[in-house]
Design a protein around this motif. Structure first.
Motif, short mmCIF file in Angstrom:
data_model
loop_
_atom_site.label_atom_id
_atom_site.label_comp_id
_atom_site.label_asym_id
_atom_site.label_seq_id
_atom_site.Cartn_x
_atom_site.Cartn_y
_atom_site.Cartn_z
N ARG A 24 0.86 -1.18 0.00
CA ARG A 24 0.00 0.00 0.00
C ARG A 24 0.89 1.23 0.00
O ARG A 24 1.71 1.42 0.91
N GLY A 26 1.11 5.14 0.21
CA GLY A 26 0.47 6.39 0.57
C GLY A 26 1.20 7.56 -0.08
O GLY A 26 2.19 7.40 -0.80
N SER A 215 -6.96 7.51 -0.71
CA SER A 215 -5.89 7.63 0.29
C SER A 215 -4.60 6.91 -0.09
O SER A 215 -3.55 7.19 0.48
N TYR A 216 -4.67 5.97 -1.02
CA TYR A 216 -3.48 5.18 -1.32
C TYR A 216 -3.63 4.45 -2.66
O TYR A 216 -4.72 4.38 -3.24
N GLN A 218 -2.84 0.57 -4.06
CA GLN A 218 -2.55 -0.78 -3.57
C GLN A 218 -2.11 -1.68 -4.70
O GLN A 218 -2.73 -1.72 -5.76
N SER A 253 2.44 4.31 4.27
CA SER A 253 2.64 3.19 3.35
C SER A 253 3.04 1.93 4.12
O SER A 253 3.80 2.02 5.10
#
Length: 452
Positions: A24, A26, A215-216, A218, A253
């Motif tokens: 993930r 960020g 938000s991120y 993946q 992250s």
């Protein structure tokens, strides 16, 4: 229509493989685009092109010797666009100089924004993540000039219309593409095989197109653990879907490695955990002789009235297995322990007994040189069972303390020495894992990634 939509969704669900590792990203990690633009000095290079004669560009009347200088350090703002990628705004400024038709020096200070949407895709040929920009625009924020005010309507406005609005997008927008090429190069080693000792490799293969949320981003991986000159090791069925725990800081992250992946990697090292110990004196243990062993099994003194050195052989019969519960990780070993009495020189040692053993090791994790390190200590000896004996029947449970001490002093150091090879971590965006914070969660190890 509803039926078609259902079929499409079912198709996606059936073809998407369960990930064997999750990454993930960020905004803390994705802000590397800022450093990429700084390192490549691309804006300065692009601005320098503005002073050169461009194909198809007509000269601007009243202005000669056009040059661009004093390009400001860009300020980059990134925002995630769900389902797409990243919206990027590069704020910068520059000074445009030249000679006016009146013979005086012209100076125009321009502040501008370069905006684009950067899609994060999966390259069909390489299988690697790749950024691709689209919809690039150059927006003029402010323009100042030293030309007389009565020249503004005719000269400056023509310059803005004919040069800045038309030429700058062609000069500045390629900067976004060049920076993305620079960033994309930092993905190139992601799926390369990385050695796990001398017995095999691991590859982190991207399962599907990266998914972007607000938000991120993946990335789902399907790691390939490959034995040397053999078939890949299949990861065990985890039973539960791999998911990130809740409660992370916004924009942070993480990398999530399931215990099944670590088990598959350690399976490559299984033969390295076999040992044959011939030393008589080991750490704090009493002398490894038949005399010492007779204190636990009296039958030994009957067969060997004279003290004889012992040799111990441990073999791991099943692939090692890692299990994880929140805050605790164990490494399970199933194997055999066989003790031999050494005869005179030139003669093969005589087997005294063969035991089946099952024991657990507590695991502490760290990172060194961007590899996952494991340090173990004995948790407990779970079971002992006698498979064969040349000294007659005896109660193997009487050996529990003796074998436990032996594992701690003689065997665990060997295990830790083998584990020093480290387990490779995904190689992406020049990530420095040495700064990561590690946490054992349910069925997985989580690395909270830091940039320092």
């Amino acid at each position: 229509m509803l039926r078609i939509l259902c079929l499409a969704l079912c198709s996606l669900l059936t073809t998407r493989a369960d990930p064997g590792a999750l990454l993930r990203l960020g905004m803390d990690i994705m802000n590397q685009v800022q450093s990429a633009m700084d390192e490549s000095h691309i804006l300065e290079k692009m601005a320098a092109e503005a002073g050169k004669k461009q194909p198809g560009m007509k000269p601007i009347k009243g202005i000669t010797n056009l040059k661009v200088k004093d390009v400001q350090l860009p300020v980059i703002t990134l925002n995630f666009v769900p389902g797409v990628g990243i919206f990027q705004c590069v704020s910068t400024g520059m000074t445009i100089t030249g000679k006016s038709f009146m013979g005086g020096n012209m100076e125009i200070i321009v502040a501008l924004n370069i905006t684009a949407t950067n899609q994060l895709l999966r390259d069909e040929e390489t299988g690697l993540p790749v950024f691709k920009s689209e919809g690039c625009e150059v927006i003029l924020v402010n323009v100042k000039t030293n030309l007389p005010s009565n020249m503004l309507p005719k000269v400056v406005n023509k310059f803005l219309d004919s040069t800045l609005h038309k030429v700058l997008p062609g000069l500045m927008c390629p900067a976004i593409d060049v920076v993305l090429v620079y960033v994309n190069r930092k993905w190139t080693n992601l799926s390369d095989p990385m050695p796990v000792g001398q017995m095999g490799t691991i590859r982190y293969v991207l399962t599907s197109t990266p998914a972007t949320t607000a938000s991120y981003i993946q990335l789902d991986f399907s790691p390939v653990v490959q034995q040397q000159n053999s078939k890949p090791i299949k990861l065990a069925d985890a039973g539960e879907a791999l998911v990130f725990p809740k409660g992370h800081a916004e924009g942070s992250s993480q990398l999530l490695l399931p215990d099944t992946l670590l088990s598959a990697e350690l399976a490559l090292l299984q033969k390295s955990f076999h040992v044959n110990v011939q030393d008589t004196m080991i750490g704090e243990l009493p002398p490894q002789t038949t005399e010492t062993l007779a204190g636990f099994i009296p039958e030994v003194s009957v067969a060997y009235p004279k003290s004889t050195p012992l040799t111990t052989q441990i073999k791991i019969k099943k692939p090692p297995k890692v299990t994880m519960k929140t805050g605790k990780s164990l490494l399970h070993f199933h194997g055999t322990l066989e003790m031999f009495a050494a005869w005179q020189r030139g003669k093969a040692p005589m087997s005294l007994f063969l035991l089946e053993v099952h024991f657990n090791l507590k695991v502490q994790y760290s990172v060194r040189e961007n590899r996952l390190q494991m340090a173990t200590s004995l948790d407990r000896l779970l079971s002992l069972s006698r498979k064969s004996s040349s000294i007659g029947n005896f109660n193997e449970k009487e050996l529990t303390g003796f074998i436990t001490d032996y594992l701690e002093e003689a065997y665990i150091p060997v295990v830790n020495d083998v584990l020093q090879v480290g387990l490779p971590l995904p190689d992406f965006l020049a990530m420095n894992y040495n700064l990561a914070e590690l946490d054992v969660v349910e069925n997985a190890l989580m690395l909270d990634l830091k940039l320092g």
